[in-house]
Scaffold this active site. Structure first.
Site, PDB file in Angstrom:
ATOM      1  N   ASP A   9     -10.177  -1.939   9.368  1.00  0.00           N
ATOM      2  CA  ASP A   9      -9.190  -2.436   8.213  1.00  0.00           C
ATOM      3  C   ASP A   9      -8.343  -3.756   8.691  1.00  0.00           C
ATOM      4  O   ASP A   9      -7.638  -3.558   9.602  1.00  0.00           O
ATOM      5  CB  ASP A   9      -8.222  -1.331   7.784  1.00  0.00           C
ATOM      6  CG  ASP A   9      -7.258  -1.776   6.580  1.00  0.00           C
ATOM      7  OD1 ASP A   9      -7.572  -2.747   5.976  1.00  0.00           O
ATOM      8  OD2 ASP A   9      -6.217  -0.952   6.620  1.00  0.00           O
ATOM      9  N   GLY A  10      -8.926  -4.623   7.947  1.00  0.00           N
ATOM     10  CA  GLY A  10      -7.851  -6.140   8.250  1.00  0.00           C
ATOM     11  C   GLY A  10      -8.945  -6.877   8.773  1.00  0.00           C
ATOM     12  O   GLY A  10      -9.356  -6.797   9.775  1.00  0.00           O
ATOM     13  N   GLY A  11      -9.056  -8.060   8.146  1.00  0.00           N
ATOM     14  CA  GLY A  11      -9.691  -9.182   8.588  1.00  0.00           C
ATOM     15  C   GLY A  11     -11.233  -8.887   8.576  1.00  0.00           C
ATOM     16  O   GLY A  11     -12.067  -9.791   9.114  1.00  0.00           O
ATOM     17  N   HIS A  29      -3.554   4.744   2.948  1.00  0.00           N
ATOM     18  CA  HIS A  29      -3.366   4.493   4.496  1.00  0.00           C
ATOM     19  C   HIS A  29      -1.726   4.160   4.183  1.00  0.00           C
ATOM     20  O   HIS A  29      -1.288   3.509   3.598  1.00  0.00           O
ATOM     21  CB  HIS A  29      -3.897   2.967   4.565  1.00  0.00           C
ATOM     22  CG  HIS A  29      -3.427   2.468   5.844  1.00  0.00           C
ATOM     23  ND1 HIS A  29      -4.004   1.269   5.938  1.00  0.00           N
ATOM     24  CD2 HIS A  29      -2.835   2.826   7.176  1.00  0.00           C
ATOM     25  CE1 HIS A  29      -3.547   0.711   7.183  1.00  0.00           C
ATOM     26  NE2 HIS A  29      -2.786   1.610   7.755  1.00  0.00           N
ATOM     27  N   GLY A  70       0.180  -5.052   7.197  1.00  0.00           N
ATOM     28  CA  GLY A  70       1.549  -5.649   6.192  1.00  0.00           C
ATOM     29  C   GLY A  70       0.954  -6.706   5.136  1.00  0.00           C
ATOM     30  O   GLY A  70       1.574  -6.802   4.448  1.00  0.00           O
ATOM     31  N   PHE A  71      -0.189  -7.300   5.576  1.00  0.00           N
ATOM     32  CA  PHE A  71      -0.658  -8.439   4.652  1.00  0.00           C
ATOM     33  C   PHE A  71      -2.115  -8.447   4.788  1.00  0.00           C
ATOM     34  O   PHE A  71      -2.706  -8.070   5.658  1.00  0.00           O
ATOM     35  CB  PHE A  71      -0.143  -9.650   5.203  1.00  0.00           C
ATOM     36  CG  PHE A  71       1.505  -9.720   5.236  1.00  0.00           C
ATOM     37  CD1 PHE A  71       2.370 -10.133   3.991  1.00  0.00           C
ATOM     38  CD2 PHE A  71       2.223  -9.409   6.443  1.00  0.00           C
ATOM     39  CE1 PHE A  71       3.526 -10.018   3.937  1.00  0.00           C
ATOM     40  CE2 PHE A  71       3.650  -9.373   6.305  1.00  0.00           C
ATOM     41  CZ  PHE A  71       4.508  -9.812   5.147  1.00  0.00           C
ATOM     42  N   GLY A  72      -2.822  -8.798   3.513  1.00  0.00           N
ATOM     43  CA  GLY A  72      -4.106  -8.821   3.339  1.00  0.00           C
ATOM     44  C   GLY A  72      -4.263 -10.465   3.899  1.00  0.00           C
ATOM     45  O   GLY A  72      -3.243 -11.106   4.019  1.00  0.00           O
ATOM     46  N   GLY A  73      -5.705 -10.831   4.126  1.00  0.00           N
ATOM     47  CA  GLY A  73      -6.125 -12.082   4.318  1.00  0.00           C
ATOM     48  C   GLY A  73      -5.841 -12.632   5.633  1.00  0.00           C
ATOM     49  O   GLY A  73      -5.793 -13.725   5.904  1.00  0.00           O
ATOM     50  N   GLY A 131     -10.457  -6.243   1.674  1.00  0.00           N
ATOM     51  CA  GLY A 131      -9.665  -6.876   0.537  1.00  0.00           C
ATOM     52  C   GLY A 131     -10.252  -8.187   0.174  1.00  0.00           C
ATOM     53  O   GLY A 131     -10.751  -8.209  -0.820  1.00  0.00           O
TER      54      GLY A 131
HETATM   55  C1  DX5 Z   1      -3.106  -4.648   5.948  1.00  0.00           C
HETATM   56  C2  DX5 Z   1      -3.813  -3.438   5.120  1.00  0.00           C
HETATM   57  C3  DX5 Z   1      -5.219  -3.903   4.626  1.00  0.00           C
HETATM   58  C4  DX5 Z   1      -5.324  -5.046   3.930  1.00  0.00           C
HETATM   59  C5  DX5 Z   1      -6.533  -5.671   4.395  1.00  0.00           C
HETATM   60  O1  DX5 Z   1      -1.858  -4.350   5.986  1.00  0.00           O
HETATM   61  O2  DX5 Z   1      -3.866  -2.387   5.790  1.00  0.00           O
HETATM   62  O3  DX5 Z   1      -5.905  -2.633   4.023  1.00  0.00           O
HETATM   63  O4  DX5 Z   1      -5.289  -4.900   2.514  1.00  0.00           O
HETATM   64  O5  DX5 Z   1      -7.034  -6.823   3.685  1.00  0.00           O
HETATM   65  P1  DX5 Z   1      -8.016  -7.872   4.105  1.00  0.00           P
HETATM   66  O6  DX5 Z   1      -9.285  -7.431   4.021  1.00  0.00           O
HETATM   67  O7  DX5 Z   1      -7.761  -8.941   3.164  1.00  0.00           O
HETATM   68  O8  DX5 Z   1      -7.661  -8.323   5.647  1.00  0.00           O
HETATM   69 ZN    ZN Z   2      -5.207  -0.619   4.828  1.00  0.00          ZN
END
Ligand code: DX5
Ligand code: ZN
Length: 220
Positions: free
Chosen positions: A172-174, A66, A142-145, A194
Site C-alpha cells: 500500500d502506497g506508491g 486499514h 497519511g497521504f496518497g500520491g 489510489g
Molecule cells: C496511505 C494510505 C494509502 C493511500 C495510497 O496513507 O494508506 O492507502 O491511499 O495512495 P496512493 O496509491 O496514491 O499512494
Molecule cells: Zn491504506
C-alpha cells in the site's frame, strides 16, 4: 495465484463516492481499501465510521479497513459493526498483535498486520501466519500520491517466503505503473492503488492495465 488490485478510496471523489464505487465494480474490483486516519498515528485525518457505513450500504464488495490509529483496540468493534470485513492494525502500535487478532476474529472479521517502511520486517514475521493479511507500506502513511519506498520489496519477499498460501500479501502506497510489477514479482497479491487508479480519467481501462502489469510479472 490470483492477483487483486485493491482500490484505495482515499483517492475517490468524496462528493461522488457512489459513482466512483460503481466505476470500480464495473472495472472488476473484488475488494475495496478504506484508509482510516486519526491525526495522531499519522499526520492527517480521513474519514470514519459513518462513511464506512455508507460505503457498506452502497456495495457488496469486501471492505479492507486499514486502521492508521494510535489506539486501534478502541475502534475494532465500531468499524466491524460499520461493515469492515478485514481490519488491519499497525505493528508500530501493537507490537504483539495476537490479542487484537483474536478480538477481530471474534467479531467475525479477518485480522491484518501493517508495517511502515522503516519498521524491520522481523517485527511482523512472527505474526504472519496468525493473521489473514500482511500489509507492507510503500510510503509513510497519511497521504496518497507519494513515491514508493523500495525497502518494501525486500519486506514483501521475506513475508512471502514464510506465509501460508491463504495469507494475503498486500502492499500500500506508491503502487502504480512503475512499481506494481516489482511488487507482484516480490510476492504481493493484493495491490492497493489510489492515485494510480482513481486519478485517471478512464478507471476501467486503468484497472485492466494495472492488472496486466501485475500479472505479466510472475512471482520470481
Ligand atoms: C496511505 C494510505 C494509502 C493511500 C495510497 O496513507 O494508506 O492507502 O491511499 O495512495 P496512493 O496509491 O496514491 O499512494
Ligand atoms: Zn491504506
Amino acid at each position: 495465484m490470483s492477483i487483486l488490485i485493491n482500490p484505495s478510496l482515499l483517492a475517490a471523489d468524496f462528493a461522488h463516492l457512489e459513482r466512483d464505487i460503481r466505476q470500480l465494480e464495473d472495472a472488476g474490483a473484488e475488494i475495496l481499501h478504506l484508509d482510516i486516519m486519526d491525526g495522531h498515528f499519522v499526520p492527517n485525518l480521513s474519514f470514519g465510521i459513518p462513511v464506512v457505513e455508507a460505503i457498506r450500504r452502497t456495495t457488496h464488495l469486501p471492505l479492507d479497513v486499514h486502521l492508521m490509529l494510535s489506539e486501534p483496540e478502541k475502534y475494532l468493534e465500531p468499524f466491524r459493526k460499520a461493515g469492515a470485513d478485514y481490519l488491519s492494525v499497525h505493528i508500530e502500535v501493537a507490537p504483539d498483535p495476537r490479542k487484537l487478532f483474536g478480538k477481530i476474529r471474534q467479531l467475525g472479521a479477518v485480522p491484518g498486520i501493517v508495517s511502515n517502511p522503516p519498521t524491520p520486517v522481523e517485527a511482523v514475521l512472527p505474526f504472519v501466519n496468525d493473521c489473514g493479511l500482511v500489509l507492507t507500506m510503500g510510503v509513510m502513511p497519511g497521504f496518497g500520491g507519494q513515491s514508493f519506498d523500495t525497502r518494501a520489496l525486500g519486506k514483501i519477499r521475506a513475508v512471502k517466503e514464510i506465509a501460508k498460501p491463504d495469507v494475503l500479501i498486500s502492499v500500500d502506497g506508491g503502487v502504480g505503473e512503475q512499481t506494481i510489477g516489482a511488487c507482484a514479482a516480490a510476492g504481493a497479491n493484493v495491490l492497493v492503488t489510489g492515485t494510480a487508479l482513481l486519478g485517471k480519467p478512464d478507471v476501467k481501462k486503468q484497472f485492466a492495465y494495472l492488472t496486466e502489469l501485475a500479472v505479466r510479472t510472475p512471482f520470481v
